[in-house]
Motif scaffolding. Sequence first.
Motif, PDB file in Angstrom:
ATOM      1  N   CYS A  98      81.120  26.261  71.674  1.00 38.33           N
ATOM      2  CA  CYS A  98      82.453  24.964  71.153  1.00 38.33           C
ATOM      3  C   CYS A  98      81.544  23.781  70.647  1.00 38.33           C
ATOM      4  O   CYS A  98      80.525  23.634  71.389  1.00 38.33           O
ATOM      5  N   GLU A  99      81.908  23.450  69.814  1.00 40.49           N
ATOM      6  CA  GLU A  99      82.014  22.193  69.148  1.00 40.49           C
ATOM      7  C   GLU A  99      83.555  21.493  68.483  1.00 40.49           C
ATOM      8  O   GLU A  99      84.518  22.176  68.643  1.00 40.49           O
ATOM      9  N   VAL A 100      83.086  20.455  68.550  1.00 43.26           N
ATOM     10  CA  VAL A 100      84.469  19.665  68.259  1.00 43.26           C
ATOM     11  C   VAL A 100      84.256  19.145  66.830  1.00 43.26           C
ATOM     12  O   VAL A 100      83.237  17.996  66.877  1.00 43.26           O
ATOM     13  N   MET A 154      82.262  23.688  58.559  1.00 45.25           N
ATOM     14  CA  MET A 154      82.740  24.647  58.810  1.00 45.25           C
ATOM     15  C   MET A 154      81.650  25.553  57.578  1.00 45.25           C
ATOM     16  O   MET A 154      81.002  26.933  58.343  1.00 45.25           O
ATOM     17  N   ARG A 155      81.545  25.901  56.288  1.00 45.49           N
ATOM     18  CA  ARG A 155      80.709  26.686  55.679  1.00 45.49           C
ATOM     19  C   ARG A 155      79.326  26.504  56.794  1.00 45.49           C
ATOM     20  O   ARG A 155      78.325  27.763  56.593  1.00 45.49           O
ATOM     21  N   ARG A 156      79.014  25.674  56.691  1.00 48.66           N
ATOM     22  CA  ARG A 156      77.623  24.917  57.403  1.00 48.66           C
ATOM     23  C   ARG A 156      77.345  25.981  58.584  1.00 48.66           C
ATOM     24  O   ARG A 156      75.851  25.759  58.516  1.00 48.66           O
ATOM     25  N   GLN A 157      78.195  25.532  59.180  1.00 48.92           N
ATOM     26  CA  GLN A 157      78.002  26.174  60.391  1.00 48.92           C
ATOM     27  C   GLN A 157      78.864  27.168  61.003  1.00 48.92           C
ATOM     28  O   GLN A 157      78.369  27.725  62.492  1.00 48.92           O
ATOM     29  N   ARG A 158      78.963  27.909  59.735  1.00 51.08           N
ATOM     30  CA  ARG A 158      79.361  29.199  60.588  1.00 51.08           C
ATOM     31  C   ARG A 158      80.411  29.867  61.679  1.00 51.08           C
ATOM     32  O   ARG A 158      79.968  30.384  62.108  1.00 51.08           O
ATOM     33  N   TYR A 159      81.944  29.361  61.926  1.00 46.27           N
ATOM     34  CA  TYR A 159      81.935  29.352  63.093  1.00 46.27           C
ATOM     35  C   TYR A 159      82.850  30.640  62.941  1.00 46.27           C
ATOM     36  O   TYR A 159      83.777  31.513  61.652  1.00 46.27           O
ATOM     37  N   ASP A 160      83.577  31.672  63.565  1.00 47.28           N
ATOM     38  CA  ASP A 160      83.865  32.446  63.142  1.00 47.28           C
ATOM     39  C   ASP A 160      85.469  32.215  64.282  1.00 47.28           C
ATOM     40  O   ASP A 160      86.112  33.018  63.676  1.00 47.28           O
ATOM     41  N   VAL A 161      85.516  30.604  64.550  1.00 42.87           N
ATOM     42  CA  VAL A 161      87.129  30.480  64.952  1.00 42.87           C
ATOM     43  C   VAL A 161      87.457  29.041  64.778  1.00 42.87           C
ATOM     44  O   VAL A 161      86.542  28.456  65.126  1.00 42.87           O
ATOM     45  N   VAL A 189      78.695  19.592  74.287  1.00 47.93           N
ATOM     46  CA  VAL A 189      79.482  19.734  73.820  1.00 47.93           C
ATOM     47  C   VAL A 189      78.730  19.184  71.964  1.00 47.93           C
ATOM     48  O   VAL A 189      79.729  17.276  71.913  1.00 47.93           O
ATOM     49  N   PRO A 190      79.111  19.325  70.985  1.00 51.78           N
ATOM     50  CA  PRO A 190      78.477  18.961  69.917  1.00 51.78           C
ATOM     51  C   PRO A 190      79.698  17.951  69.172  1.00 51.78           C
ATOM     52  O   PRO A 190      80.907  19.108  69.057  1.00 51.78           O
ATOM     53  N   VAL A 191      80.075  16.693  68.703  1.00 50.40           N
ATOM     54  CA  VAL A 191      81.494  16.122  68.470  1.00 50.40           C
ATOM     55  C   VAL A 191      80.561  15.376  66.633  1.00 50.40           C
ATOM     56  O   VAL A 191      80.004  14.896  66.905  1.00 50.40           O
ATOM     57  N   HIS A 192      81.380  16.370  65.948  1.00 48.21           N
ATOM     58  CA  HIS A 192      81.117  16.227  64.665  1.00 48.21           C
ATOM     59  C   HIS A 192      82.817  14.337  63.714  1.00 48.21           C
ATOM     60  O   HIS A 192      83.486  14.937  64.468  1.00 48.21           O
ATOM     61  N   HIS A 193      82.509  13.402  63.765  1.00 55.04           N
ATOM     62  CA  HIS A 193      82.879  12.400  63.165  1.00 55.04           C
ATOM     63  C   HIS A 193      83.582  12.760  61.433  1.00 55.04           C
ATOM     64  O   HIS A 193      82.503  12.545  61.078  1.00 55.04           O
ATOM     65  N   LYS A 217      81.286  31.801  68.340  1.00 52.12           N
ATOM     66  CA  LYS A 217      81.654  30.019  68.048  1.00 52.12           C
ATOM     67  C   LYS A 217      82.756  29.324  67.568  1.00 52.12           C
ATOM     68  O   LYS A 217      83.272  30.064  66.190  1.00 52.12           O
ATOM     69  N   VAL A 218      83.243  28.579  67.737  1.00 48.36           N
ATOM     70  CA  VAL A 218      84.033  28.243  68.231  1.00 48.36           C
ATOM     71  C   VAL A 218      84.465  26.393  66.842  1.00 48.36           C
ATOM     72  O   VAL A 218      83.472  25.880  68.450  1.00 48.36           O
ATOM     73  N   LEU A 219      85.121  26.223  66.403  1.00 49.37           N
ATOM     74  CA  LEU A 219      85.366  24.824  66.164  1.00 49.37           C
ATOM     75  C   LEU A 219      86.924  23.935  66.364  1.00 49.37           C
ATOM     76  O   LEU A 219      87.545  24.593  66.061  1.00 49.37           O
ATOM     77  N   HIS A 220      86.842  23.271  67.276  1.00 51.34           N
ATOM     78  CA  HIS A 220      87.867  22.980  68.132  1.00 51.34           C
ATOM     79  C   HIS A 220      87.748  21.577  66.963  1.00 51.34           C
ATOM     80  O   HIS A 220      87.512  20.343  66.771  1.00 51.34           O
ATOM     81  N   VAL A 221      89.360  21.217  66.382  1.00 53.70           N
ATOM     82  CA  VAL A 221      89.569  19.890  65.337  1.00 53.70           C
ATOM     83  C   VAL A 221      90.792  19.806  66.188  1.00 53.70           C
ATOM     84  O   VAL A 221      92.154  20.135  66.529  1.00 53.70           O
ATOM     85  N   ILE A 222      90.752  18.286  65.813  1.00 56.06           N
ATOM     86  CA  ILE A 222      91.521  17.418  66.393  1.00 56.06           C
ATOM     87  C   ILE A 222      91.762  16.055  66.087  1.00 56.06           C
ATOM     88  O   ILE A 222      90.622  15.808  65.260  1.00 56.06           O
TER      89      ILE A 222
END
Length: 366
Positions: free
Chosen positions: A30-32, A73-80, A50-54, A2-7
């Motif tokens: 992936c989520e953003v 990040m804690r709530r969704q428990r991303y690996d990366v 792909v979910p987008v978090h604001h 599970k990956v979160l891309h932060v932009i």
Amino acid sequence: MKVLHVITGLAAGGAEQQLRSLLPHLRARCEVAVLTGRGALAEAIERTGVPVHHVGMRGNRDLRAVGRLARLMRRQRYDVVHTHLYRACVYGRLAARLARVPAIVATEHSIGREHIEGRRLTRPIRALYLASERLGHRTVAVSPSVVERLTAWGVPRRRMVVIPNGLDGAAFGFDPGLRRRAREDLGLATDTFVVGGVGRLEPVKRFDRLIAAMPSLGDTILLLVGSGSCEQRLREQTRALGVERRVRFAGESPHVRAMLSAMDVLVAPSAEETFGLAVVEALACGLPVLYDNCPAIDDLPPGSAPGAMRVPPDRLAAELTRLAARPPARLAPPDAVRFYDVRRQADQLESLYQRLLGATPTEKER
């Protein structure tokens, strides 16, 4: 995985378009997370599932954004966590550390010797970057040029890996129907010779040099796709030169293929580039390209991009006059387009994620 891309944002810029193109080709879930406003590409990404978090960040000193990111990040428990662009790299890496994310990666999309993301590079900006870089595990450089610049800053070479940008060449292929409709929307005749520029309207892109060539180009139209802090100054320049009716400011557009299809040649007069994705996209669309600086082309073996020609700004007018006199036919996409295939980029990134997740804490921190 599970990956979160932060932009930082999701305007229709190069890094943002790159992320949008990459997401469908990653096998990971992936989520953003976007720090500032939605931008033109948020809905396009969401439509792919792909979910987008604001995060709702309000300015560079809104430190509450770090807490909001860390809680996500804690709530969704991303690996990366994979960050993109300066502000996202600084805040995202700190939040990922606080949330104890196992693997933290950052991609450097737009960093030059004197500018970062089109803005002047100052000593405090560099110091903050170096401090935050140590919070991550690996930095992805989109070209060897980026490695050289970051090494000069003091980033250890062992902490960097070169993974070039990628694109789906077929998604940028020339389309006569798109050309016709785009020209109709822009009020351009079918036989008008159209010179194009794609990118942020910032000083480092030097679109003022392209506008300066327009008075000697007869009925040629210049189509600029992008927005930025220089737009008003560039508009004033067109009026001062008497070419305002022959320069179209199209603004940001998620429909880059249509804009490229409407053009007859792309010009990239930038003094300094990190990669030069717009050049590769134009080559995929069969356009001849005149450029001054493009690591994406210069890092390849000679002959990989026969449609691209290095032309310094003082020779632009002469070269464009030559092309306008006998407009070239659409070209076949060169080897450079296949080399930068987005599927290759996705495979390399996922291999990096897996290596970091399988590494010991000591190995990751080196």
